[in-house]
Scaffold this motif. Sequence first.
Motif, short mmCIF file in Angstrom:
data_model
loop_
_atom_site.label_atom_id
_atom_site.label_comp_id
_atom_site.label_asym_id
_atom_site.label_seq_id
_atom_site.Cartn_x
_atom_site.Cartn_y
_atom_site.Cartn_z
N ALA A 1 -16.06 -2.48 32.23
CA ALA A 1 -17.50 -2.51 31.83
C ALA A 1 -18.09 -2.56 33.43
CB ALA A 1 -17.92 -3.23 30.88
N PHE A 2 -18.10 -3.57 34.02
CA PHE A 2 -18.60 -3.77 35.27
C PHE A 2 -18.42 -2.68 36.04
CE2 PHE A 2 -18.49 -5.45 39.53
CZ PHE A 2 -20.05 -5.74 39.57
N CYS A 3 -17.26 -2.12 36.20
CA CYS A 3 -16.78 -1.23 37.13
C CYS A 3 -17.45 0.20 36.82
CB CYS A 3 -15.37 -0.78 37.25
SG CYS A 3 -14.32 -2.15 37.76
N ALA A 4 -17.80 0.50 35.41
CA ALA A 4 -18.64 1.60 35.06
C ALA A 4 -19.90 1.36 35.29
CB ALA A 4 -18.47 1.55 33.66
N ALA A 5 -20.58 0.22 35.25
CA ALA A 5 -21.99 0.08 35.59
C ALA A 5 -22.27 0.25 37.36
CB ALA A 5 -22.24 -1.18 35.12
N VAL A 6 -21.25 -0.09 37.90
CA VAL A 6 -21.18 0.00 39.34
C VAL A 6 -21.22 1.69 39.71
CG1 VAL A 6 -20.26 -0.40 41.49
CG2 VAL A 6 -20.39 -2.25 40.04
N ALA A 7 -20.43 2.24 39.09
CA ALA A 7 -19.99 3.62 39.47
C ALA A 7 -21.30 4.36 38.78
CB ALA A 7 -18.95 4.12 38.52
N LEU A 8 -21.94 3.92 37.89
CA LEU A 8 -23.24 4.53 37.18
C LEU A 8 -24.15 4.46 38.24
CD1 LEU A 8 -23.93 6.23 34.84
CD2 LEU A 8 -24.87 4.06 33.76
N VAL A 9 -24.36 3.26 38.93
CA VAL A 9 -25.34 3.14 40.14
C VAL A 9 -25.03 3.71 41.07
CG1 VAL A 9 -26.39 1.26 41.41
CG2 VAL A 9 -26.06 0.67 39.07
#
Length: 135
Positions: free
Chosen positions: A23-31
Amino acid sequence: MHRHSLFNRMTKWAAKAAGHPVAFCAAVALVIGWALTGPLFGFSETWQLVINTGTTIVTFLMVFLIQSAQNRDSAAVQIKLDELIRAMEGARNTLLDLEELDEKDLEKLRARFEALAEADRCKTQQSSRNPAAPE
Protein backbone atom coordinates in the motif's frame (compact mmCIF):
# COMPACT_ATOMS: atom_id res chain seq x y z
CA MET A 1 -17.43 -18.75 15.99
CA HIS A 2 -17.00 -14.98 16.25
CA ARG A 3 -19.56 -12.80 14.52
CA HIS A 4 -18.31 -9.41 13.47
CA SER A 5 -20.28 -6.57 11.99
CA LEU A 6 -19.66 -5.62 8.40
CA PHE A 7 -18.09 -2.36 9.59
CA ASN A 8 -15.63 -4.18 11.86
CA ARG A 9 -14.67 -6.63 9.12
CA MET A 10 -14.17 -3.76 6.65
CA THR A 11 -12.10 -1.67 9.06
CA LYS A 12 -9.91 -4.65 10.02
CA TRP A 13 -9.32 -5.45 6.36
CA ALA A 14 -8.65 -1.81 5.43
CA ALA A 15 -6.31 -1.27 8.39
CA LYS A 16 -4.35 -4.40 7.49
CA ALA A 17 -4.22 -3.44 3.81
CA ALA A 18 -3.23 0.18 4.53
CA GLY A 19 -0.42 -0.95 6.80
CA HIS A 20 1.04 -3.30 4.20
CA PRO A 21 4.24 -2.27 2.39
CA VAL A 22 2.48 -2.74 -0.96
CA ALA A 23 0.00 0.00 0.00
CA PHE A 24 2.86 2.37 0.79
CA CYS A 25 4.57 1.57 -2.50
CA ALA A 26 1.29 2.12 -4.36
CA ALA A 27 0.86 5.52 -2.67
CA VAL A 28 4.43 6.51 -3.60
CA ALA A 29 3.86 5.36 -7.18
CA LEU A 30 0.64 7.38 -7.33
CA VAL A 31 2.42 10.53 -6.12
CA ILE A 32 5.28 9.99 -8.58
CA GLY A 33 2.76 9.41 -11.39
CA TRP A 34 0.93 12.59 -10.41
CA ALA A 35 4.19 14.57 -10.33
CA LEU A 36 5.24 13.25 -13.73
CA THR A 37 1.94 14.42 -15.25
CA GLY A 38 2.62 17.98 -14.03
CA PRO A 39 4.25 19.16 -17.28
CA LEU A 40 1.44 17.51 -19.25
CA PHE A 41 -1.12 19.70 -17.46
CA GLY A 42 1.14 22.73 -17.18
CA PHE A 43 1.27 22.40 -13.39
CA SER A 44 -2.21 23.93 -13.38
CA GLU A 45 -4.34 24.63 -10.33
CA THR A 46 -6.63 21.77 -11.33
CA TRP A 47 -3.62 19.43 -11.46
CA GLN A 48 -2.64 20.54 -7.93
CA LEU A 49 -6.24 20.28 -6.74
CA VAL A 50 -6.35 16.61 -7.76
CA ILE A 51 -3.59 15.58 -5.35
CA ASN A 52 -4.80 17.92 -2.60
CA THR A 53 -8.36 16.61 -2.79
CA GLY A 54 -7.25 12.99 -3.02
CA THR A 55 -4.89 13.19 -0.05
CA THR A 56 -7.44 15.10 2.02
CA ILE A 57 -10.12 12.48 1.42
CA VAL A 58 -7.76 9.59 2.18
CA THR A 59 -6.51 11.32 5.35
CA PHE A 60 -10.07 12.05 6.50
CA LEU A 61 -11.13 8.42 6.05
CA MET A 62 -7.94 7.04 7.62
CA VAL A 63 -8.56 9.05 10.80
CA PHE A 64 -11.81 7.14 11.36
CA LEU A 65 -10.26 3.85 10.35
CA ILE A 66 -7.35 4.27 12.76
CA GLN A 67 -9.65 5.43 15.58
CA SER A 68 -11.89 2.41 15.10
CA ALA A 69 -8.91 0.04 15.24
CA GLN A 70 -7.47 1.79 18.31
CA ASN A 71 -10.82 1.74 20.13
CA ARG A 72 -11.20 -1.98 19.49
CA ASP A 73 -7.61 -2.75 20.53
CA SER A 74 -7.84 -0.55 23.62
CA ALA A 75 -11.08 -2.21 24.73
CA ALA A 76 -9.53 -5.67 24.28
CA VAL A 77 -6.43 -4.70 26.29
CA GLN A 78 -8.60 -3.25 29.08
CA ILE A 79 -10.63 -6.46 29.27
CA LYS A 80 -7.45 -8.54 29.41
CA LEU A 81 -5.99 -6.35 32.15
CA ASP A 82 -9.26 -6.51 34.10
CA GLU A 83 -9.16 -10.30 33.88
CA LEU A 84 -5.56 -10.40 35.12
CA ILE A 85 -6.42 -8.14 38.06
CA ARG A 86 -9.50 -10.21 38.84
CA ALA A 87 -7.59 -13.50 38.68
CA MET A 88 -4.55 -12.46 40.73
CA GLU A 89 -4.73 -13.28 44.39
CA GLY A 90 -4.06 -10.18 46.45
CA ALA A 91 -4.90 -7.80 43.62
CA ARG A 92 -7.47 -5.14 44.37
CA ASN A 93 -10.65 -5.66 42.38
CA THR A 94 -11.39 -1.96 42.92
CA LEU A 95 -8.82 -1.34 40.19
CA LEU A 96 -11.04 -3.04 37.62
CA ASP A 97 -12.61 -0.75 35.04
CA LEU A 98 -10.51 2.32 35.92
CA GLU A 99 -10.92 3.69 32.40
CA GLU A 100 -14.47 4.62 33.36
CA LEU A 101 -13.35 7.02 36.14
CA ASP A 102 -13.20 10.75 35.57
CA GLU A 103 -9.88 12.61 35.38
CA LYS A 104 -10.00 13.82 39.00
CA ASP A 105 -10.41 10.30 40.40
CA LEU A 106 -7.75 8.91 38.07
CA GLU A 107 -5.33 11.63 39.19
CA LYS A 108 -5.93 10.73 42.86
CA LEU A 109 -5.19 7.06 42.15
CA ARG A 110 -2.12 7.93 40.10
CA ALA A 111 -0.80 10.08 42.95
CA ARG A 112 -1.42 7.26 45.43
CA PHE A 113 0.46 4.76 43.27
CA GLU A 114 3.27 7.26 42.71
CA ALA A 115 3.64 7.56 46.49
CA LEU A 116 3.70 3.75 46.83
CA ALA A 117 6.36 3.49 44.12
CA GLU A 118 8.47 6.20 45.77
CA ALA A 119 8.23 4.45 49.16
CA ASP A 120 9.33 1.17 47.55
CA ARG A 121 12.25 2.90 45.81
CA CYS A 122 13.36 4.36 49.15
CA LYS A 123 13.17 0.91 50.78
CA THR A 124 15.18 -0.59 47.91
CA GLN A 125 17.85 2.10 48.15
CA GLN A 126 18.12 1.66 51.92
CA SER A 127 18.41 -2.12 51.64
CA SER A 128 21.04 -1.84 48.92
CA ARG A 129 23.12 0.41 51.18
CA ASN A 130 22.59 -1.91 54.13
CA PRO A 131 22.44 -5.51 52.83
CA ALA A 132 21.87 -6.92 56.32
CA ALA A 133 18.62 -4.95 56.76
CA PRO A 134 15.42 -6.94 56.16
CA GLU A 135 13.15 -5.86 53.29
